[in-house]
Design a protein around this motif. Structure first.
Motif, PDB file in Angstrom:
ATOM      1  N   SER A 126      41.890  50.305  32.680  1.00 36.79           N
ATOM      2  CA  SER A 126      41.979  49.444  33.865  1.00 36.79           C
ATOM      3  C   SER A 126      42.859  50.048  34.959  1.00 36.79           C
ATOM      4  CB  SER A 126      42.529  48.073  33.475  1.00 36.79           C
ATOM      5  OG  SER A 126      43.889  48.165  33.069  1.00 36.79           O
ATOM      6  N   ALA A 129      45.983  47.851  35.704  1.00 35.16           N
ATOM      7  CA  ALA A 129      45.854  46.443  36.083  1.00 35.16           C
ATOM      8  C   ALA A 129      46.282  45.553  34.923  1.00 35.16           C
ATOM      9  CB  ALA A 129      44.416  46.125  36.486  1.00 35.16           C
ATOM     10  N   ASP A 281      50.068  40.792  39.549  1.00 35.61           N
ATOM     11  CA  ASP A 281      49.479  42.117  39.693  1.00 35.61           C
ATOM     12  C   ASP A 281      50.594  43.141  39.493  1.00 35.61           C
ATOM     13  OD1 ASP A 281      48.363  44.529  40.464  1.00 35.61           O
ATOM     14  OD2 ASP A 281      47.191  43.631  42.086  1.00 35.61           O
ATOM     15  N   VAL A 295      37.642  34.387  34.984  1.00 38.82           N
ATOM     16  CA  VAL A 295      36.796  35.444  34.433  1.00 38.82           C
ATOM     17  C   VAL A 295      36.687  35.241  32.932  1.00 38.82           C
ATOM     18  CG1 VAL A 295      38.772  37.016  34.329  1.00 38.82           C
ATOM     19  CG2 VAL A 295      36.466  37.936  34.149  1.00 38.82           C
ATOM     20  N   TRP A 308      40.944  42.196  28.310  1.00 36.17           N
ATOM     21  CA  TRP A 308      40.081  42.497  29.453  1.00 36.17           C
ATOM     22  C   TRP A 308      39.988  41.324  30.419  1.00 36.17           C
ATOM     23  CZ3 TRP A 308      39.131  46.692  31.685  1.00 36.17           C
ATOM     24  CH2 TRP A 308      38.979  47.890  30.964  1.00 36.17           C
ATOM     25  N   ALA A 311      42.991  41.745  32.586  1.00 35.24           N
ATOM     26  CA  ALA A 311      42.868  42.916  33.471  1.00 35.24           C
ATOM     27  C   ALA A 311      41.930  42.641  34.638  1.00 35.24           C
ATOM     28  CB  ALA A 311      42.375  44.115  32.666  1.00 35.24           C
ATOM     29  N   LEU A 312      40.771  42.064  34.348  1.00 32.47           N
ATOM     30  CA  LEU A 312      39.783  41.812  35.392  1.00 32.47           C
ATOM     31  C   LEU A 312      40.239  40.712  36.336  1.00 32.47           C
ATOM     32  CD1 LEU A 312      36.552  42.098  33.239  1.00 32.47           C
ATOM     33  CD2 LEU A 312      37.557  43.828  34.739  1.00 32.47           C
ATOM     34  N   MET A 315      42.332  42.378  38.842  1.00 31.47           N
ATOM     35  CA  MET A 315      41.593  43.268  39.731  1.00 31.47           C
ATOM     36  C   MET A 315      40.799  42.529  40.797  1.00 31.47           C
ATOM     37  SD  MET A 315      40.314  46.015  36.840  1.00 31.47           S
ATOM     38  CE  MET A 315      39.838  47.331  37.959  1.00 31.47           C
ATOM     39  N   THR A 317      37.255  40.097  42.042  1.00 34.36           N
ATOM     40  CA  THR A 317      35.812  40.095  41.832  1.00 34.36           C
ATOM     41  C   THR A 317      35.172  41.474  42.027  1.00 34.36           C
ATOM     42  OG1 THR A 317      35.741  37.801  42.628  1.00 34.36           O
ATOM     43  CG2 THR A 317      33.641  38.980  42.459  1.00 34.36           C
ATOM     44  N   GLU A 319      36.411  44.731  42.579  1.00 33.32           N
ATOM     45  CA  GLU A 319      36.943  45.841  41.778  1.00 33.32           C
ATOM     46  C   GLU A 319      36.700  45.602  40.291  1.00 33.32           C
ATOM     47  OE1 GLU A 319      41.192  48.226  41.040  1.00 33.32           O
ATOM     48  OE2 GLU A 319      41.163  46.313  42.116  1.00 33.32           O
ATOM     49  N   GLY A 320      36.901  44.356  39.854  1.00 32.75           N
ATOM     50  CA  GLY A 320      36.731  44.038  38.439  1.00 32.75           C
ATOM     51  C   GLY A 320      35.298  44.159  37.975  1.00 32.75           C
ATOM     52  N   ALA A 324      33.628  46.572  35.183  1.00 33.06           N
ATOM     53  CA  ALA A 324      32.903  45.962  34.069  1.00 33.06           C
ATOM     54  C   ALA A 324      31.543  46.606  33.882  1.00 33.06           C
ATOM     55  CB  ALA A 324      32.764  44.459  34.303  1.00 33.06           C
TER      56      ALA A 324
END
Length: 365
Positions: A126, A129, A281, A295, A308, A311-312, A315, A317, A319-320, A324
């Motif tokens: 990640s 992140a 962050d 998420v 995950w 992490a997402l 990050m 929408t 970037e995540g 993904a």
């Protein structure tokens, strides 16, 4: 018979998450529903309780006798995780590590070692992140064991804390059947974004070792399922909208795998009219400030899904979702837009079986 196993991500543990104020699993609940239709057939075993400052529930469809002490065995697995990774217990392994001097080694359990290995993989993939050494920042913002002050952290103090982050400072070593961990800088760990999912995996593995392959395990909103529900059908798992009055957004039909959700709307504080999420962050030192509201991640293990999801969520929408799809993760995102909410799904999530709300017999909860 209808079972609703419901929880919200980042509930505060009394070890991993505090009962109130810190680490409320921000976001919507994942709801597991056993649909009507119990009669003659396998024994349906339901075990629930409170551990690690959050609720847990286990449903087993047993076609052969389960151990008489199954509840005690389950609690023992949960206690292992709490005693190892609770930042609220002064004698836990993580507290001992956080107090450890630089370049000194600490012998740790297999559980602690495995969770760190999962964290290491997600941290690297990640781009930081997901940052398990974020503990000082969590405390600084008032989402950890330290009580939050009625003011925002000083920007200079935040910048100083950022200099001390980095999982690269943690070294793992194995020697025979023993594991050791050390640090090259005075970093501190917070494993709450993996440990709860790992606890789910331990309970699921326990059931499988006892020849009980049909189950649903849920700890604080993180879930893992296998086999069939009491109706002989896939387990129904509902993704809820991130609103105060939760409603079902999507119903999934799963016969195996783990599900974890992260979000920002249940654990936050407001200061001078601004809202500050509990999700930080680690790249900026500040709470996330983007449109992603929640998420949900599907994976083979709940520890991986848990990490995950965090992490997402950090990050955002765009970037995540880009990452993904690059890594082949199954991800479902709900983002805030002017008109309400917008749904984004990864390429692999598109292949997950979904039910209509009526088929899932979902209702407002």
């Amino acid at each position: 018979m209808i079972l609703v196993a419901k929880a919200t991500k980042r509930l505060s543990l009394s070890g991993l998450i505090k009962a109130s104020g810190a680490r409320i699993f921000g976001l919507f609940a994942m709801t597991a529903m056993l649909l009507t239709g119990c009669g003659f057939g396998p024994e349906i075993i339901k075990i629930s309780g409170t551990k690690m400052g959050t609720n847990y529930s286990v449903t087993v469809v047993a076609d052969q006798p389960a151990p008489d002490n199954l509840e005690e065995l389950i609690e023992a697995e949960l206690n292992r995780v709490d005693q190892s990774m609770s930042t609220y217990k002064s004698d836990s392994e993580i507290s001992q590590f956080n107090a450890l001097a630089v370049n000194k080694e600490l012998g740790v359990s297999t559980d602690f070692y495995k969770v760190l290995k999962v964290a290491e993989v997600v941290w690297a993939a990640s781009g930081g992140a997901f940052e398990p050494t974020v503990a000082p920042l969590v405390d600084l913002w008032g989402f950890g064991p330290t009580r939050r002050k009625d003011e925002l952290p000083d920007p200079d103090v935040i910048a100083d804390h950022l200099l001390g982050l980095g999982l690269d400072a943690i070294k793992l070593r194995r020697e025979g059947d023993r594991q050791f961990v050390s640090k090259t800088r005075p970093v501190q760990l917070d494993l709450s974004a993996v440990a709860k999912g790992y606890a789910v995996d331990l309970v699921a593995d326990l059931l499988e070792m006892n020849a009980l392959p049909d189950y649903l395990v849920e700890v604080g909103g993180e879930m893992r399922v296998s086999g069939s529900n009491p109706d002989g059908q896939p387990w129904r798992l509902a993704i809820e909208t991130p609103t105060l009055v939760s409603q079902v957004q999507e119903v999934l039909a799963l016969s195996g795998g783990a599900v974890a959700t992260s979000g920002d709307y249940r654990n936050y504080f407001e200061y001078e009219g601004a809202r500050y999420s509990h999700t930080l962050d680690p790249r900026s030192g500040y709470p996330i400030n983007h449109g992603l509201a929640s998420v949900t991640v599907l994976s083979d293990t709940c520890a991986e899904a848990d990490a995950w999801a965090t992490a997402l969520m950090v990050m955002g929408t765009h970037e995540g979702m880009q990452l993904a799809n690059q890594l082949g993760l199954s991800v479902y995102m709900i983002s805030r837009v002017k008109s309400g909410f917008e749904i984004s799904i990864s390429e692999t999530f598109d292949g997950i079986e979904k039910l209509s709300l009526e088929d899932g017999k979902s209702t407002e909860i």
